[in-house]
Design an enzyme around this catalytic site. Sequence first.
Site, mmCIF file in Angstrom:
data_model
loop_
_atom_site.group_PDB
_atom_site.id
_atom_site.type_symbol
_atom_site.label_atom_id
_atom_site.label_comp_id
_atom_site.label_asym_id
_atom_site.label_seq_id
_atom_site.Cartn_x
_atom_site.Cartn_y
_atom_site.Cartn_z
ATOM 1 N N TYR A 147 0.833 -1.205 0.000
ATOM 2 C CA TYR A 147 0.000 0.000 0.000
ATOM 3 C C TYR A 147 0.867 1.254 0.000
ATOM 4 O O TYR A 147 0.637 2.182 -0.788
ATOM 5 C CB TYR A 147 -0.914 -0.019 1.223
ATOM 6 C CG TYR A 147 -1.689 1.257 1.442
ATOM 7 C CD1 TYR A 147 -2.780 1.575 0.633
ATOM 8 C CD2 TYR A 147 -1.339 2.149 2.453
ATOM 9 C CE1 TYR A 147 -3.488 2.748 0.831
ATOM 10 C CE2 TYR A 147 -2.040 3.320 2.656
ATOM 11 C CZ TYR A 147 -3.120 3.624 1.847
ATOM 12 O OH TYR A 147 -3.816 4.780 2.049
ATOM 13 N N LYS A 151 1.074 4.531 -2.584
ATOM 14 C CA LYS A 151 0.758 5.901 -2.183
ATOM 15 C C LYS A 151 1.995 6.808 -2.256
ATOM 16 O O LYS A 151 1.889 7.981 -2.617
ATOM 17 C CB LYS A 151 0.171 5.924 -0.774
ATOM 18 C CG LYS A 151 -1.164 5.227 -0.644
ATOM 19 C CD LYS A 151 -2.232 5.837 -1.544
ATOM 20 C CE LYS A 151 -2.785 7.141 -1.019
ATOM 21 N NZ LYS A 151 -3.950 7.630 -1.820
#
Length: 251
Positions: A147, A151
């Site tokens: 993740y 990002k």
Amino acid sequence: RGIGKAIALRLAQAGCAVTIAAKSERSRELLPGSIHDTVEEIEAAGGKALAVRTDLRKEDDVKQMVAATLEKFGRIDLLVNNAGALWVQPVRQTPLKRFDLVHKVNARAPFLAAQLCLEAMVEQGGGHILNISPPLEVAMMKGKVGYCMSKFGQTLMSFGLADEVKADGVCVASLWPATIVESQASINHKMGGPEMWRKPEVVADAVLAWMAMPLEEGTGKAWLDEEVLAAQGVTDLAPYNCVEGGQPFRI
């Protein structure tokens, strides 16, 4: 819903015509609300809005989103890359399909949307691109490497693209909530309770505050919502607490 809806409503209240671009056209128990619900809410308040169903993983959908916006409103002044896929698990518990999902939604889609919007922005003499992505804090990666890679990729795009288009009058930056914000993600993933959250309007107000900044001040940075609001003189954030006297948990 959540931060995205709050941003859309704030922009509409400020006089912007808003395209609501997301995948959900029907409300569901775990994901209440839809793009059409938000458009109806904006129009009921006297604003202008357009719903465009968009699967951000599909290039043609993103192209249609941009084309429909230009056809309806004639220009694009602001792109907010807010939609995100969340998978908060260690590497060994991250199936490749989940890794691919977060990268397609969190990194690839904002890159494509920015690429497509830039033509109109440069032609009209300027614009804003805002990525809802975090500062490059390596310490936050443990337990969510896939993740964070996606990002952080979005944030790196903010830095690099800002330099590429500054001369064209386009302001590019990242914005991230300093605390957990009430959203379907924080609710469904059980990220504490309301006493630990701020309302999503804290991010929405930060978006407007960032847009008010001069290009030289606002571009090429990874801002926290608190920092942007402070730059505009807003330092008392207690009104944003979901619970009076609550203690928002800092991310």
